[in-house]
Design a protein around this motif. Structure first.
Motif, PDB file in Angstrom:
ATOM      1  N   ILE A  27      18.733  52.746  53.246  1.00 51.00           N
ATOM      2  CA  ILE A  27      20.109  53.216  53.404  1.00 51.00           C
ATOM      3  C   ILE A  27      20.852  51.828  53.706  1.00 51.00           C
ATOM      4  CG2 ILE A  27      21.492  53.808  55.579  1.00 51.00           C
ATOM      5  CD1 ILE A  27      19.248  56.000  56.261  1.00 51.00           C
ATOM      6  N   PHE A  28      20.316  50.743  54.268  1.00 48.39           N
ATOM      7  CA  PHE A  28      20.983  49.429  54.419  1.00 48.39           C
ATOM      8  C   PHE A  28      20.945  48.688  53.192  1.00 48.39           C
ATOM      9  CE2 PHE A  28      19.763  50.160  59.064  1.00 48.39           C
ATOM     10  CZ  PHE A  28      21.027  50.161  59.578  1.00 48.39           C
ATOM     11  N   THR A  29      20.415  49.204  52.189  1.00 46.97           N
ATOM     12  CA  THR A  29      20.467  48.445  50.753  1.00 46.97           C
ATOM     13  C   THR A  29      21.363  49.289  49.918  1.00 46.97           C
ATOM     14  OG1 THR A  29      18.309  47.679  51.016  1.00 46.97           O
ATOM     15  CG2 THR A  29      19.023  47.790  48.773  1.00 46.97           C
ATOM     16  N   ALA A  30      21.276  50.805  50.112  1.00 40.51           N
ATOM     17  CA  ALA A  30      22.043  51.584  49.187  1.00 40.51           C
ATOM     18  C   ALA A  30      23.439  51.623  49.530  1.00 40.51           C
ATOM     19  CB  ALA A  30      21.239  52.972  49.108  1.00 40.51           C
ATOM     20  N   THR A  31      23.486  51.771  50.781  1.00 39.28           N
ATOM     21  CA  THR A  31      25.094  51.927  51.490  1.00 39.28           C
ATOM     22  C   THR A  31      25.937  50.741  50.846  1.00 39.28           C
ATOM     23  OG1 THR A  31      24.154  53.189  53.263  1.00 39.28           O
ATOM     24  CG2 THR A  31      26.269  52.077  53.407  1.00 39.28           C
ATOM     25  N   PRO A  32      25.511  49.483  50.922  1.00 40.13           N
ATOM     26  CA  PRO A  32      26.582  48.626  50.317  1.00 40.13           C
ATOM     27  C   PRO A  32      26.850  48.680  48.961  1.00 40.13           C
ATOM     28  CG  PRO A  32      24.836  47.502  52.049  1.00 40.13           C
ATOM     29  CD  PRO A  32      24.663  48.814  51.799  1.00 40.13           C
ATOM     30  N   LEU A  33      25.534  48.971  48.171  1.00 39.51           N
ATOM     31  CA  LEU A  33      25.563  48.997  46.714  1.00 39.51           C
ATOM     32  C   LEU A  33      26.614  50.356  46.433  1.00 39.51           C
ATOM     33  CD1 LEU A  33      21.996  48.317  45.729  1.00 39.51           C
ATOM     34  CD2 LEU A  33      23.949  47.079  45.383  1.00 39.51           C
ATOM     35  N   LEU A  34      26.343  51.383  47.097  1.00 43.92           N
ATOM     36  CA  LEU A  34      27.126  52.328  46.878  1.00 43.92           C
ATOM     37  C   LEU A  34      28.692  52.181  47.002  1.00 43.92           C
ATOM     38  CD1 LEU A  34      27.645  55.513  45.864  1.00 43.92           C
ATOM     39  CD2 LEU A  34      27.064  56.055  48.407  1.00 43.92           C
ATOM     40  N   ALA A  35      29.052  51.623  48.082  1.00 46.86           N
ATOM     41  CA  ALA A  35      30.552  51.259  48.220  1.00 46.86           C
ATOM     42  C   ALA A  35      30.900  50.159  47.565  1.00 46.86           C
ATOM     43  CB  ALA A  35      30.317  50.516  49.889  1.00 46.86           C
ATOM     44  N   LEU A  36      30.137  49.339  46.984  1.00 46.44           N
ATOM     45  CA  LEU A  36      30.509  48.346  45.922  1.00 46.44           C
ATOM     46  C   LEU A  36      30.702  49.180  44.467  1.00 46.44           C
ATOM     47  CD1 LEU A  36      31.046  45.344  45.361  1.00 46.44           C
ATOM     48  CD2 LEU A  36      28.325  45.252  44.438  1.00 46.44           C
ATOM     49  N   VAL A  37      30.199  50.032  44.263  1.00 45.16           N
ATOM     50  CA  VAL A  37      30.287  51.045  43.044  1.00 45.16           C
ATOM     51  C   VAL A  37      31.662  51.721  43.274  1.00 45.16           C
ATOM     52  CG1 VAL A  37      29.310  52.953  41.713  1.00 45.16           C
ATOM     53  CG2 VAL A  37      27.881  50.987  42.313  1.00 45.16           C
ATOM     54  N   LEU A  38      31.610  52.424  44.404  1.00 48.81           N
ATOM     55  CA  LEU A  38      33.000  53.136  44.569  1.00 48.81           C
ATOM     56  C   LEU A  38      34.088  52.139  44.669  1.00 48.81           C
ATOM     57  CD1 LEU A  38      31.693  55.279  47.420  1.00 48.81           C
ATOM     58  CD2 LEU A  38      32.340  56.073  45.146  1.00 48.81           C
ATOM     59  N   TRP A  39      34.111  50.880  45.342  1.00 50.17           N
ATOM     60  CA  TRP A  39      34.986  50.086  45.210  1.00 50.17           C
ATOM     61  C   TRP A  39      35.698  49.725  43.995  1.00 50.17           C
ATOM     62  CZ3 TRP A  39      39.016  48.358  47.973  1.00 50.17           C
ATOM     63  CH2 TRP A  39      39.602  47.202  47.897  1.00 50.17           C
ATOM     64  N   HIS A  40      34.843  49.608  42.897  1.00 46.62           N
ATOM     65  CA  HIS A  40      35.218  49.144  41.677  1.00 46.62           C
ATOM     66  C   HIS A  40      35.232  50.296  40.506  1.00 46.62           C
ATOM     67  CE1 HIS A  40      34.722  44.921  42.033  1.00 46.62           C
ATOM     68  NE2 HIS A  40      33.591  44.984  42.609  1.00 46.62           N
ATOM     69  N   CYS A  41      34.950  51.378  40.790  1.00 48.02           N
ATOM     70  CA  CYS A  41      35.150  52.652  39.899  1.00 48.02           C
ATOM     71  C   CYS A  41      36.311  53.038  39.723  1.00 48.02           C
ATOM     72  CB  CYS A  41      34.066  53.801  40.131  1.00 48.02           C
ATOM     73  SG  CYS A  41      34.441  54.687  41.485  1.00 48.02           S
ATOM     74  N   THR A  42      37.273  53.257  40.418  1.00 50.30           N
ATOM     75  CA  THR A  42      38.553  53.404  40.290  1.00 50.30           C
ATOM     76  C   THR A  42      39.124  52.657  39.441  1.00 50.30           C
ATOM     77  OG1 THR A  42      38.465  54.871  42.273  1.00 50.30           O
ATOM     78  CG2 THR A  42      40.741  54.215  41.486  1.00 50.30           C
ATOM     79  N   ASP A  43      39.024  51.206  40.054  1.00 54.02           N
ATOM     80  CA  ASP A  43      39.774  50.118  39.144  1.00 54.02           C
ATOM     81  C   ASP A  43      39.269  50.196  37.812  1.00 54.02           C
ATOM     82  OD1 ASP A  43      41.795  48.034  39.732  1.00 54.02           O
ATOM     83  OD2 ASP A  43      40.209  46.868  38.883  1.00 54.02           O
ATOM     84  N   VAL A  44      37.847  50.279  37.252  1.00 52.93           N
ATOM     85  CA  VAL A  44      37.396  50.245  36.224  1.00 52.93           C
ATOM     86  C   VAL A  44      38.026  51.354  35.236  1.00 52.93           C
ATOM     87  CG1 VAL A  44      35.414  50.329  34.865  1.00 52.93           C
ATOM     88  CG2 VAL A  44      35.477  48.961  36.576  1.00 52.93           C
ATOM     89  N   PHE A  45      38.094  52.603  35.754  1.00 52.97           N
ATOM     90  CA  PHE A  45      38.652  53.792  35.137  1.00 52.97           C
ATOM     91  C   PHE A  45      39.828  53.564  34.737  1.00 52.97           C
ATOM     92  CE2 PHE A  45      40.994  57.692  35.267  1.00 52.97           C
ATOM     93  CZ  PHE A  45      40.457  58.436  34.579  1.00 52.97           C
ATOM     94  N   HIS A  46      41.128  52.970  35.564  1.00 57.45           N
ATOM     95  CA  HIS A  46      42.252  53.015  35.453  1.00 57.45           C
ATOM     96  C   HIS A  46      42.460  51.825  34.311  1.00 57.45           C
ATOM     97  CE1 HIS A  46      44.036  56.208  37.709  1.00 57.45           C
ATOM     98  NE2 HIS A  46      43.299  55.926  38.500  1.00 57.45           N
ATOM     99  N   ARG A  47      41.795  50.688  34.392  1.00 57.58           N
ATOM    100  CA  ARG A  47      41.992  49.555  33.558  1.00 57.58           C
ATOM    101  C   ARG A  47      41.418  50.077  32.028  1.00 57.58           C
ATOM    102  NH1 ARG A  47      38.895  45.475  34.423  1.00 57.58           N
ATOM    103  NH2 ARG A  47      37.724  45.895  36.182  1.00 57.58           N
TER     104      ARG A  47
END
Length: 515
Positions: A27-47
């Motif tokens: 949980i403590f490893t996956a949660t930050p990774l998931l948050a990082l993915v979510l943080w970048h996916c919207t920006d990547v999609f629109h770019r």
């Protein structure tokens, strides 16, 4: 051969502890990774969507970030406004991260990919480029689909002309000044009799009463008190994330809007029936002469009148805009004057001089007296600037627009961040302080640095009435009253509109027998 029972228990405990540790690590490893993915996916999609469009070859988006899916950066903006209580921090963080550049940044706010502009030049470009940008608020239904903020072209020109003629010209302003002053004086006498008031709701009550009387000929009553509560819910919804599900501010705002529409539609039908009856009886004195009546009689070049929807939508949005912003600025003016005795003394000196020039014949001033109140005008403008009752306005790009080497894509929201200019030390020294004596008011402001009422063809159609209301309130306050803040160090709440956290309790009394 099985291990003893006590060993089996120890093994199970050890396995349970190991499993818990494994899950915790996951949980403590996956949660930050998931948050990082979510943080970048919207920006990547629109770019990616922008870059893959052949029409955008060689072009680039403004610097910035789109935030998380769906919400974008709305949560970050709300954190600065509601939690940190540093509303300027949202744009400041972008400037720090991406550089000031041309003060244009990409983001995702109010449910839409967006570009923020926050410099005098960029703001002016968007507000005055009528062929490139149109008005588009996050949830248009809250303002009324056919109201002034949501319409374009000849329809907008016709309606705006009617409103300006009805509320922002010398003759209606003279009538307004005569009408509201007895009501203002009566309210101040009531405040003095109470001894202690809560300034925010009291000021709103006065301003709402003035607007109701002027716009729809309604006197204060339990009915108008219910209406005011509906408008409070409407304002909350306009500033909220546009999510129409039960429990959200947007949903509640829509419910309030529908109830207000029903009220105004009933009033419209009552007036139409009254007019029909009067015409039958040969009575030509039936019109109320207020803003609603003028809207009902407005005609275009072909003689076509506004539809019922246009009248209802317009009167609702105009009442809301006229009283909420004015009441907020007037309250903050009285708040800052209570903390600034030297400024209040200069204000009183000027207002007393105007009364003496009128030989004390009346405690009221006329519209023509307003031009004599030079220092009062500075106090009013400074109160409007520091209040920032409209921190941003919304537009939408009608086509791909190039600005300062960046592309604003067609269909993206454009947020003109007016507040950032009003609180910038480059344009206003010590910008968060209340100082009517600053040199900014002795000469016209530098282009684009002072836009509390927006700009371009969508500048507030009632800006002079707003200034007049605040001026009248300060005139009568300064000549007739003493007031003192009971909690001068209260923190400020900035959402949905700025106010002291405790709503500004004040000790209030009469200054002289003239009240």
């Amino acid at each position: 051969m099985s291990p003893p029972a006590e060993n089996q228990g120890a093994i199970l405990v050890a396995m349970g502890e190991w499993g818990l540790a494994w899950w915790c690590a996951l949980i403590f490893t996956a949660t930050p990774l998931l948050a990082l993915v979510l943080w970048h996916c919207t920006d990547v999609f629109h770019r990616a969507a922008f870059t893959l469009n052949p029409a955008h070859r060689g072009r680039r988006l403004p610097p910035g970030h789109m935030g998380i899916p769906v919400l974008g950066e709305s949560a970050a903006m709300m954190w600065y406004f509601k939690v940190a209580r540093r509303p300027d921090g949202f744009v400041e963080a972008k400037r720090k991260a991406y550089g000031e550049g041309s003060n244009i940044y990409r983001t995702h706010l109010f449910g839409s990919p967006a570009v923020i502009v926050c410099s005098p030049a960029a703001n002016k470009f968007v507000l005055q480029s009528t062929d490139s940008f149109a008005g588009r608020w996050p949830m248009p239904e809250l303002l009324g689909l056919t109201s002034l903020p949501n319409i374009e072209g000849r329809q907008h020109t016709r309606l705006r002309g009617c409103i300006v003629a009805a509320v922002n010209q010398p003759e209606p302003l003279r009538t307004f000044a005569r009408m509201v002053q007895p009501r203002v004086e009566a309210a101040l006498r009531t405040w003095a009799d109470k001894g202690t008031i809560i300034a925010v709701p009291e000021m709103k009550k006065v301003m709402f009463g003035n607007i109701c009387k002027t716009f729809i000929s309604l006197d204060p009553s339990p009915f108008t008190e219910k209406m005011e509560k509906l408008f409070v819910g409407l304002v909350d919804g306009i500033m909220a994330f546009p999510l129409n599900i039960p429990g959200t501010a947007s949903h509640h705002g829509l419910m309030c809007r529908r109830k207000l529409n029903a009220v105004f539609r009933e009033e419209l039908e009552r007036r139409r029936a009254k007019k029909t009856t009067a015409a039958t009886l040969g009575d030509r004195q039936q019109e109320d002469g207020d803003l609603m009546s003028r809207l009902m009689e407005t005609q275009d070049e072909q003689g076509k009148k506004l539809s019922d929807d246009e009248v209802v939508d317009s009167i609702g949005s105009l009442v809301m805009a006229a009283y909420e912003s004015t009441a907020t600025a007037a309250m903050w003016a009285s708040y800052h004057l209570a903390k600034s005795p030297d400024i209040l003394a200069k204000l009183r000196e000027e207002t007393a001089a105007v009364r003496r020039a009128n030989n004390g014949a009346s405690s009221f001033i006329t519209y023509d007296d307003i031009s004599k109140l030079k220092y009062t005008a500075k106090v009013v403008e400074e109160a409007i600037r520091v209040t920032n009752f409209a921190p941003m306005v919304h537009r939408v790009a009608l086509k791909d627009v190039e600005y300062e080497g960046y592309t604003i894509p067609e269909g993206w929201r454009v947020i003109v961040w007016l507040r950032s200019v009003h609180t910038d030390a480059k344009y206003f020294k010590d910008p968060l302080s209340f100082n009517p004596d600053r040199g900014s008011w002795d000469e016209p402001a530098k282009p684009g640095t002072y836009r509390p009422f927006g700009g371009g063809y969508r500048a507030c159609a009632g800006n002079m009435m707003a200034r007049l209301q605040i001026t009248i309130m300060l005139y009568h306050l300064s000549l007739g009253c003493e007031w003192k803040l009971l909690n001068p160090n209260a923190r400020t709440v900035y959402f949905p509109t700025p106010r002291p956290e405790d709503n500004a309790p004040m000790a209030f009394s009469r200054l002289c027998t003239s009240m």
